[in-house]
Structure formats: structure tokens, C-alpha cells
Design a protein around this motif. Sequence first.
Motif, short mmCIF file in Angstrom:
data_model
loop_
_atom_site.label_atom_id
_atom_site.label_comp_id
_atom_site.label_asym_id
_atom_site.label_seq_id
_atom_site.Cartn_x
_atom_site.Cartn_y
_atom_site.Cartn_z
N LEU A 62 63.17 60.65 73.14
CA LEU A 62 63.56 62.05 73.04
C LEU A 62 64.66 62.40 74.05
N PHE A 63 64.74 61.62 75.12
CA PHE A 63 65.79 61.83 76.13
C PHE A 63 67.09 61.12 75.76
N MET A 64 67.02 60.21 74.79
CA MET A 64 68.17 59.35 74.49
C MET A 64 69.05 60.01 73.43
N GLY A 65 69.96 60.85 73.88
CA GLY A 65 70.85 61.57 73.00
C GLY A 65 71.99 60.70 72.49
N PRO A 66 72.98 61.31 71.83
CA PRO A 66 74.10 60.54 71.26
C PRO A 66 74.84 59.69 72.28
N GLU A 67 74.83 60.12 73.54
CA GLU A 67 75.57 59.37 74.56
C GLU A 67 74.99 57.97 74.80
N TYR A 68 73.76 57.73 74.34
CA TYR A 68 73.16 56.39 74.48
C TYR A 68 73.63 55.44 73.38
N GLY A 69 74.17 55.99 72.29
CA GLY A 69 74.70 55.15 71.23
C GLY A 69 73.66 54.39 70.44
N ILE A 70 72.45 54.93 70.30
CA ILE A 70 71.37 54.26 69.56
C ILE A 70 70.96 55.15 68.39
N ASP A 71 71.01 54.61 67.17
CA ASP A 71 70.67 55.41 66.00
C ASP A 71 69.15 55.47 65.80
N PRO A 72 68.67 56.30 64.85
CA PRO A 72 67.22 56.43 64.65
C PRO A 72 66.53 55.10 64.36
N ALA A 73 67.15 54.25 63.53
CA ALA A 73 66.54 52.95 63.23
C ALA A 73 66.38 52.11 64.49
N VAL A 392 44.77 42.65 66.23
CA VAL A 392 45.26 42.81 64.86
C VAL A 392 45.40 44.29 64.51
N GLY A 393 44.44 45.10 64.94
CA GLY A 393 44.52 46.53 64.67
C GLY A 393 45.76 47.17 65.25
N ALA A 394 46.12 46.73 66.45
CA ALA A 394 47.31 47.30 67.10
C ALA A 394 48.58 46.95 66.35
N LEU A 395 48.54 45.88 65.56
CA LEU A 395 49.72 45.53 64.76
C LEU A 395 50.04 46.62 63.73
N GLY A 396 49.04 47.46 63.43
CA GLY A 396 49.30 48.60 62.55
C GLY A 396 50.38 49.50 63.10
N GLY A 397 50.43 49.62 64.44
CA GLY A 397 51.49 50.42 65.06
C GLY A 397 52.85 49.84 64.77
N LEU A 398 52.94 48.51 64.81
CA LEU A 398 54.20 47.84 64.46
C LEU A 398 54.55 48.11 63.01
N GLY A 399 53.56 47.96 62.12
CA GLY A 399 53.81 48.15 60.70
C GLY A 399 54.28 49.55 60.38
N ILE A 400 53.66 50.54 61.00
CA ILE A 400 54.04 51.93 60.74
C ILE A 400 55.48 52.19 61.17
N ASN A 401 55.86 51.72 62.34
CA ASN A 401 57.22 51.99 62.82
C ASN A 401 58.26 51.21 62.03
N ALA A 403 57.87 50.34 58.86
CA ALA A 403 57.91 51.00 57.54
C ALA A 403 58.74 52.27 57.60
N LEU A 404 58.56 53.05 58.65
CA LEU A 404 59.35 54.27 58.79
C LEU A 404 60.83 53.95 59.01
N ARG A 405 61.10 52.92 59.80
CA ARG A 405 62.49 52.51 60.01
C ARG A 405 63.15 52.16 58.68
N GLN A 406 62.46 51.37 57.86
CA GLN A 406 63.02 50.97 56.57
C GLN A 406 63.17 52.16 55.64
N PHE A 418 55.16 57.02 53.93
CA PHE A 418 53.91 57.78 53.85
C PHE A 418 53.14 57.45 52.57
N VAL A 419 53.84 57.21 51.49
CA VAL A 419 53.17 56.81 50.24
C VAL A 419 52.47 55.47 50.44
#
Length: 462
Positions: A62-73, A392-401, A403-406, A418-419
Motif C-alpha cells: 500500500l506504500f509502494m506507489g508509482p515511484e516504485y515502478g511495480i505493477d499490480p501483478a 499444505v494448507g498455507a499453500l492456499g495463500g500462494l494459490g489465491i494470490n 489466481a488473482l494475479r492471473q 473468485f469463481v
Amino acid sequence: MTAPSTASASHKGSHWIEQWDPEDETFWESEGKHIARRNLIFSVISEHIGFSVWSMFSVLALFMGPEYGIDPAGKFFLVAVASLVGAILRVPYGFAVARFGGRNWTIFSAGLLLLPTTALLIVMEPGTSYATFMAVAILTGVGGANFASSMTNINNFYPLRLKGWALGMNAGGGNIGVAVVQLLGLLVIGVAGAGHPRVLLSIYIPLIVVATVLSARCMDNLGPVRNDTGAAKEAVKEGHTWIMSFLYIGTFGSFIGYSFAFGLVLQNQFGRTPLQAAALTFIGPLLGSLIRPVGGQLADRIGGAKVTLWNFALMAVATAVIVTASVRESLPLFIGGFITLFILTGLGNGSTYKMIPGIFRAKAAAKGMAGEDAAVYARRLSGASMSLIGAVGALGGLGINLALRQSFLSVGSGTGAFVAFLVYYGTCFVVTWAVYLRRPASAKAQVTAASEAKPQLSYAEV
């Protein structure tokens, strides 16, 4: 993973306890519960800060604005990497408790949090390369691993009848670290502005030092707990370990994944500013963390499988609301659906973890075991499986992020992801019913033969 053994002469110092039997009610009431509660409290403190460090990039994004040069993905990928490393490290962390002692490992794992926090304090500024941020994101993964060692340790302290409550309190107190760091991030943005992320990091360094010192002064090692490689091998081969891992992806994986991603979704799909996003992101993780012990208590009373089943049904409904809100671009409906989903992930976290020792106690009964033999079997297998299930359960956090990135790369919103999550929760509902609650017709016939000596395997009350 752990098994009782005789006292070892190699254990020296006042912080080693060589005799521990929480199932003995006389011992438990006279001194066991007081020792267990003290260790629970200070375990929660260290785990809490670990979760804060693990989820730090979700706030710093949330602190990393356009000046950081990193897109949402790119931001989604940073938090996904932190999630992945935390998940992988949960396996060795879970086994470290029996190898080094719960207190000793808590001291080490709490102190290790200084490494990623200090690194972030140094590099958190525009102009830092993406590779550097990626390297530090890897370091923050150690915070997520603290959960496995903490849960394994506290599982050894409490009797079966109280494990749902104790594990729920331990996990809930740790999970709330996600909400606290997000709330502190909101405070820093509101007071100092989005250009001062180092203020947030400066708050955590002394807290880590205090948590490390308190662990050293106030916690204990359980001498009777040993690594049991036989139990670890049995847990890997046990189908219930992987079934519960699948279900835990749906509960905890959802909690940590959404905690990491919620603020980024609000910014990139609904155009919220960093301050507006930060003002909302902490609410869901806070409520999900606070209600986790309730999930454990409900499971203690009416059965973890029953609570888990209907919890997945409600998670699917809440996700359907989120899909609708995403399509209609309705921010109020989206926030309402997401907060409800966070609450349900917390309930499910408590109920699924309660199921684990209950499942192996039911298996012990089906093998004809009773008393201490059954308790030892259940402790061995549940302790060994918890580290694997947590990882293994914590890998769900990886999968969600991921999936959202894609989804954002493909369609510019999170709707597609979300679907997919909706379908997953529906599958979890079916699996829970089919494995732990469905009663085959043959089981009804067995009721008429109840006089037979061989116990029948039932998971309906786990």
C-alpha cells in the motif's frame, strides 16, 4: 511426530519438564493447566508477531506507489512468494519443537524475525530493484513458519478434550497479527503518510526483541516429547493427512491468501487510495482471527466435521456474493461479502484443526486401542500430521494470490479467480460430507451387530 519417552539426562535447566501427562485429571488440575496456560500465552505473543512479519509485504504494498515502478501483478507475486516460503518452512519448523524443545525453538524463531524486518528497514524506498524486494519477501516467509512450531508445541501441552479451544486460541492469537500490522499500517499512512513505510518497520524491531526475551524467561520445554520418524512416515502415508490438508487449504489458505490480497484488490479493482484501502483491509483478518477459538469450541461441543461441513457451504454462499459484487462493481456488497468470508475462514480454521486429533483418536478406537495406548497413538499421528497439514494448507495463500494475479492479467479484475474459489469450497463441502459424515448403508446393518467386540470406525463426532 512426537512420542512419550523417559527423561533424558541431557536436559539441564529449570525450563525442562520431564514428566507430562495432561490426560491425568489430577495432574492437570493441580499444576498442568497452569503451566499449559502460561506457555500458551507466550507462544501466542511470538506467533502473533510472526504473522505480522509474514504479512508485512501485503501492507507495504500500500506504500509502494508509482515511484516504485511495480505493477499490480508484481505486487501480487511478492506476497505470493512470501506465502510460498512460509508454507514450505512449516514442515521443518513443526519437527524442530521435538528436536530442540518448544521453548528453545520459540526463542530462536522469534529472534530470527529480526532478519527480514531489519532488511526491509534498509531497502524500503523507491529505486530498490524488484529482485531485492523479492529476496526480502523470501526472508519474510520465516514469520509464517512460526505457526507450525507453535501449534505443534501447544498441542503437546493440552488434553484431547481441550485441544479445540487451546489450538483455536493459539492460532487465533497468532492470526490476529495480520490484522494488527494492517491496522498499524493504516495509522502510519494516516499520520505520517504513504511515503514513510520505515515507521511501521521501526515499531516491530523492539517488539521482536521483547517477544524473544519473554519466550526465554517464561516458556518451557517438554522432555517427554521426541521426534518420532515412524509417526512421520505413517502420517505421510495416511490418507486423512492429505484429505485434511485439502480442507485446510480452503480454510486457512483462504484466510492468509485473502489477508495478503484484499488491499491490493481494493486498490486495483475498485480504485481505492492507499489510505482508503488500509482503512478496510484489517477488518476481515481481525474478525476472522477473533472468531477462530469459537470454531474450536463449537467443534469441541458438536463435532468438528459437522461445523466444517456447514462452514464450507456458507463460504460458498459468501463467495457467490463476492462474484456478484465483482461483476456489478458494487464496493459495499464486495466488502460485505469479503468480511463475511473472513469470519467463516476463522470458524473453519478452528473446526478443521480440532478434527485432526479426533480423527486419529477414532482410528485408535477402531484398532481396538483404549486408554493410554489410544492417547499415545493419537498424539503421535496428530502431531506428525499437523506440520504437514499446516504447510499444505498455507499453500492456499500462494494459490489465491497467483489466481488473482492471473485474473487481473487476463481480464483486469479478480472475478475469474473468485469463481474458481467458489468451485473449490463446493468441492470441500462434498469431501467433508463423503469422508467424515456420510454413513454407508452397511453401517446401518452394523448397528444391529453392536454386541460384537470389534469397534466400528466413525468420524461423525471428530
